[in-house]
Scaffold this motif. Sequence first.
Motif, PDB file in Angstrom:
ATOM      1  N   LEU A 197       0.843  -1.201   0.000  1.00  0.00           N
ATOM      2  CA  LEU A 197       0.000   0.000   0.000  1.00  0.00           C
ATOM      3  C   LEU A 197       0.877   1.250   0.000  1.00  0.00           C
ATOM      4  CD1 LEU A 197      -2.772  -1.026   2.584  1.00  0.00           C
ATOM      5  CD2 LEU A 197      -2.993  -0.925   0.097  1.00  0.00           C
ATOM      6  N   LEU A 198       1.846   1.288  -0.879  1.00  0.00           N
ATOM      7  CA  LEU A 198       2.763   2.422  -0.919  1.00  0.00           C
ATOM      8  C   LEU A 198       2.052   3.679  -1.415  1.00  0.00           C
ATOM      9  CD1 LEU A 198       5.958   0.775  -2.475  1.00  0.00           C
ATOM     10  CD2 LEU A 198       5.522   1.285  -0.060  1.00  0.00           C
ATOM     11  N   PRO A 199       2.241   4.815  -0.739  1.00  0.00           N
ATOM     12  CA  PRO A 199       1.654   6.075  -1.211  1.00  0.00           C
ATOM     13  C   PRO A 199       2.531   6.682  -2.304  1.00  0.00           C
ATOM     14  CG  PRO A 199       2.903   6.468   0.778  1.00  0.00           C
ATOM     15  CD  PRO A 199       2.984   4.976   0.518  1.00  0.00           C
ATOM     16  N   ARG A 200       2.015   7.682  -2.973  1.00  0.00           N
ATOM     17  CA  ARG A 200       2.821   8.417  -3.955  1.00  0.00           C
ATOM     18  C   ARG A 200       2.138   9.743  -4.265  1.00  0.00           C
ATOM     19  NH1 ARG A 200       1.427   6.593 -10.132  1.00  0.00           N
ATOM     20  NH2 ARG A 200      -0.606   5.644  -9.748  1.00  0.00           N
ATOM     21  N   LEU A 201       2.876  10.634  -4.881  1.00  0.00           N
ATOM     22  CA  LEU A 201       2.320  11.878  -5.382  1.00  0.00           C
ATOM     23  C   LEU A 201       2.027  11.708  -6.863  1.00  0.00           C
ATOM     24  CD1 LEU A 201       1.631  14.907  -5.297  1.00  0.00           C
ATOM     25  CD2 LEU A 201       4.044  15.367  -5.823  1.00  0.00           C
ATOM     26  N   VAL A 202       0.770  11.875  -7.248  1.00  0.00           N
ATOM     27  CA  VAL A 202       0.397  11.838  -8.661  1.00  0.00           C
ATOM     28  C   VAL A 202       0.582  13.249  -9.205  1.00  0.00           C
ATOM     29  CG1 VAL A 202      -1.412  11.329 -10.320  1.00  0.00           C
ATOM     30  CG2 VAL A 202      -1.225   9.973  -8.235  1.00  0.00           C
ATOM     31  N   ASP A 203       1.627  13.451  -9.982  1.00  0.00           N
ATOM     32  CA  ASP A 203       1.996  14.780 -10.466  1.00  0.00           C
ATOM     33  C   ASP A 203       1.249  15.084 -11.761  1.00  0.00           C
ATOM     34  OD1 ASP A 203       3.207  17.201 -10.852  1.00  0.00           O
ATOM     35  OD2 ASP A 203       5.088  16.383 -11.609  1.00  0.00           O
ATOM     36  N   THR A 204       0.135  15.787 -11.647  1.00  0.00           N
ATOM     37  CA  THR A 204      -0.666  16.147 -12.815  1.00  0.00           C
ATOM     38  C   THR A 204      -0.481  17.621 -13.146  1.00  0.00           C
ATOM     39  OG1 THR A 204      -2.609  16.817 -11.536  1.00  0.00           O
ATOM     40  CG2 THR A 204      -2.382  14.459 -12.035  1.00  0.00           C
ATOM     41  N   SER A 205      -1.157  18.080 -14.185  1.00  0.00           N
ATOM     42  CA  SER A 205      -1.057  19.482 -14.597  1.00  0.00           C
ATOM     43  C   SER A 205      -1.645  20.430 -13.563  1.00  0.00           C
ATOM     44  CB  SER A 205      -1.763  19.685 -15.948  1.00  0.00           C
ATOM     45  OG  SER A 205      -3.129  19.325 -15.859  1.00  0.00           O
ATOM     46  N   THR A 206      -2.443  19.900 -12.616  1.00  0.00           N
ATOM     47  CA  THR A 206      -3.050  20.755 -11.594  1.00  0.00           C
ATOM     48  C   THR A 206      -2.146  20.936 -10.374  1.00  0.00           C
ATOM     49  OG1 THR A 206      -4.172  18.884 -10.537  1.00  0.00           O
ATOM     50  CG2 THR A 206      -5.359  20.020 -12.299  1.00  0.00           C
ATOM     51  N   VAL A 207      -1.041  20.188 -10.311  1.00  0.00           N
ATOM     52  CA  VAL A 207      -0.103  20.321  -9.193  1.00  0.00           C
ATOM     53  C   VAL A 207       0.863  21.463  -9.501  1.00  0.00           C
ATOM     54  CG1 VAL A 207       1.715  19.196  -7.844  1.00  0.00           C
ATOM     55  CG2 VAL A 207      -0.270  17.876  -8.603  1.00  0.00           C
ATOM     56  N   THR A 208       0.863  22.481  -8.663  1.00  0.00           N
ATOM     57  CA  THR A 208       1.731  23.633  -8.888  1.00  0.00           C
ATOM     58  C   THR A 208       3.172  23.311  -8.507  1.00  0.00           C
ATOM     59  OG1 THR A 208       1.454  24.563  -6.677  1.00  0.00           O
ATOM     60  CG2 THR A 208      -0.211  25.145  -8.336  1.00  0.00           C
ATOM     61  N   ALA A 209       4.083  24.157  -8.958  1.00  0.00           N
ATOM     62  CA  ALA A 209       5.499  23.986  -8.618  1.00  0.00           C
ATOM     63  C   ALA A 209       5.715  24.079  -7.108  1.00  0.00           C
ATOM     64  CB  ALA A 209       6.345  25.030  -9.345  1.00  0.00           C
ATOM     65  N   VAL A 210       4.935  24.937  -6.455  1.00  0.00           N
ATOM     66  CA  VAL A 210       5.050  25.082  -4.993  1.00  0.00           C
ATOM     67  C   VAL A 210       4.607  23.790  -4.300  1.00  0.00           C
ATOM     68  CG1 VAL A 210       4.171  26.311  -2.969  1.00  0.00           C
ATOM     69  CG2 VAL A 210       4.772  27.582  -5.048  1.00  0.00           C
ATOM     70  N   GLU A 211       3.477  23.230  -4.755  1.00  0.00           N
ATOM     71  CA  GLU A 211       3.001  21.974  -4.174  1.00  0.00           C
ATOM     72  C   GLU A 211       4.000  20.848  -4.398  1.00  0.00           C
ATOM     73  OE1 GLU A 211      -1.752  21.722  -4.424  1.00  0.00           O
ATOM     74  OE2 GLU A 211      -0.804  22.196  -6.339  1.00  0.00           O
ATOM     75  N   PHE A 212       4.530  20.769  -5.614  1.00  0.00           N
ATOM     76  CA  PHE A 212       5.503  19.721  -5.914  1.00  0.00           C
ATOM     77  C   PHE A 212       6.736  19.868  -5.024  1.00  0.00           C
ATOM     78  CE2 PHE A 212       9.103  17.935  -8.285  1.00  0.00           C
ATOM     79  CZ  PHE A 212       8.627  16.663  -8.524  1.00  0.00           C
ATOM     80  N   GLY A 213       7.226  21.104  -4.875  1.00  0.00           N
ATOM     81  CA  GLY A 213       8.388  21.341  -4.011  1.00  0.00           C
ATOM     82  C   GLY A 213       8.118  20.961  -2.571  1.00  0.00           C
ATOM     83  N   ALA A 214       6.872  21.193  -2.119  1.00  0.00           N
ATOM     84  CA  ALA A 214       6.515  20.841  -0.743  1.00  0.00           C
ATOM     85  C   ALA A 214       6.539  19.334  -0.542  1.00  0.00           C
ATOM     86  CB  ALA A 214       5.132  21.397  -0.406  1.00  0.00           C
ATOM     87  N   TRP A 215       6.089  18.575  -1.568  1.00  0.00           N
ATOM     88  CA  TRP A 215       6.128  17.121  -1.461  1.00  0.00           C
ATOM     89  C   TRP A 215       7.564  16.610  -1.519  1.00  0.00           C
ATOM     90  CZ3 TRP A 215       2.762  14.037   0.478  1.00  0.00           C
ATOM     91  CH2 TRP A 215       1.406  14.356   0.432  1.00  0.00           C
ATOM     92  N   VAL A 216       8.365  17.157  -2.395  1.00  0.00           N
ATOM     93  CA  VAL A 216       9.756  16.710  -2.502  1.00  0.00           C
ATOM     94  C   VAL A 216      10.508  16.952  -1.203  1.00  0.00           C
ATOM     95  CG1 VAL A 216      11.955  17.129  -3.678  1.00  0.00           C
ATOM     96  CG2 VAL A 216       9.845  16.963  -5.008  1.00  0.00           C
ATOM     97  N   SER A 217      10.219  18.068  -0.551  1.00  0.00           N
ATOM     98  CA  SER A 217      10.899  18.394   0.704  1.00  0.00           C
ATOM     99  C   SER A 217      10.362  17.587   1.882  1.00  0.00           C
ATOM    100  CB  SER A 217      10.738  19.887   1.004  1.00  0.00           C
ATOM    101  OG  SER A 217       9.380  20.186   1.326  1.00  0.00           O
ATOM    102  N   GLY A 218       9.164  17.015   1.731  1.00  0.00           N
ATOM    103  CA  GLY A 218       8.546  16.278   2.821  1.00  0.00           C
ATOM    104  C   GLY A 218       7.587  17.106   3.647  1.00  0.00           C
ATOM    105  N   LEU A 219       7.546  18.418   3.392  1.00  0.00           N
ATOM    106  CA  LEU A 219       6.696  19.298   4.192  1.00  0.00           C
ATOM    107  C   LEU A 219       5.216  19.022   3.967  1.00  0.00           C
ATOM    108  CD1 LEU A 219       6.401  21.739   6.084  1.00  0.00           C
ATOM    109  CD2 LEU A 219       6.523  23.220   4.050  1.00  0.00           C
ATOM    110  N   ALA A 220       4.829  18.740   2.734  1.00  0.00           N
ATOM    111  CA  ALA A 220       3.406  18.571   2.422  1.00  0.00           C
ATOM    112  C   ALA A 220       2.786  17.410   3.185  1.00  0.00           C
ATOM    113  CB  ALA A 220       3.223  18.362   0.916  1.00  0.00           C
ATOM    114  N   SER A 221       3.570  16.389   3.483  1.00  0.00           N
ATOM    115  CA  SER A 221       3.022  15.227   4.192  1.00  0.00           C
ATOM    116  C   SER A 221       2.636  15.557   5.626  1.00  0.00           C
ATOM    117  CB  SER A 221       4.045  14.083   4.188  1.00  0.00           C
ATOM    118  OG  SER A 221       5.219  14.459   4.888  1.00  0.00           O
TER     119      SER A 221
END
Length: 238
Positions: A197-221
Motif C-alpha cells: 500500500l505504498l503512497p505516492r504523489l500523482v503529479d498532474t497538470s493541476t499540481v503547482t510547482a510550490v506543491e511539488f516542491g513541498a512534497w519533494v521536501s517532505g513538508l506537504a506530508s
Amino acid sequence: AQEFGYPVTVYVTTYYSYFNRPVFDPALNYFLWKRRDRKLMLEEAMTQPVELNDGSWRTVASNLKQYATKAGFSGREKDDLLRRLSVALSFDYEELCRKRVLHLMTPEELQQVRTAGADVQLHTHRHRMSNSKQQFDREIIENRERLQQITHERAEHFCYPSGFYIPEYLDWLQELKVQSATTCVPGMATPKTVRLLLPRLVDTSTVTAVEFGAWVSGLASLLPQRKFEMDERSYLPE
C-alpha cells in the motif's frame, strides 16, 4: 534518470503495448473533448444526434464506453469504433496513429528504456481490476509473462490501475510473490508503510510547482490532506 541519477520505474499495461494503437478510453475522451463544438451522430450506438459541449461530452464518452463493453468489443473492434468516431468528428485518425498520439511504448521501446536504466514493472495486462481472484490473477500473470518476454526478468513490483484496490488484493498479491504495490494515495513512504500500500504523489497538470516542491521536501506530508477517493473506472466487479 541518467542526468540526475534518480531511480525510475515504468509500470506497464502490456495489452496496448503489443497492440500498439491509441488506447481506447483516453482516445475516446480526447476526440469528444476536442470536438465540443460539434454535433455527433453515431448510428450504431446512438438513437439521436447529440450536441457536444462542456456539459455533455463526458456523458457521451461514458455511454460509448458502456456500449463497447456490453458489446464485448475486442481491442481491434474498439479501434474500429474509434476510426468511425473520428470520421463522424472530422478527425484524421491515420495521422493521429502515425504520430502515435495516446499510444503506449512498444516492446522494443520498453527494451530501450530498460537498457537506459529504468525498471519495468507490473500494472496488469489490460488496466483492469476485479473482485474475482481468478480474473485478478490472470491479469497479473499475463502482464508478468509479457514483461518477461521484453526484459528477460521476473517483474515483482506492482502499481494498482487508477489506484484502485480492495483489502483482498493484499493476500492475492502475496500469493503471486509481488513484493510491493503502489497506490494513488498521496503521502511519503516510511519504514512503517505497508509495502503493498505504498503512497505516492500523482503529479498532474493541476499540481503547482510550490506543491511539488513541498512534497519533494517532505513538508506537504505534515499538512492536512483531503480524503483520497479511489477511481473505480478500472474496477470490473465479477
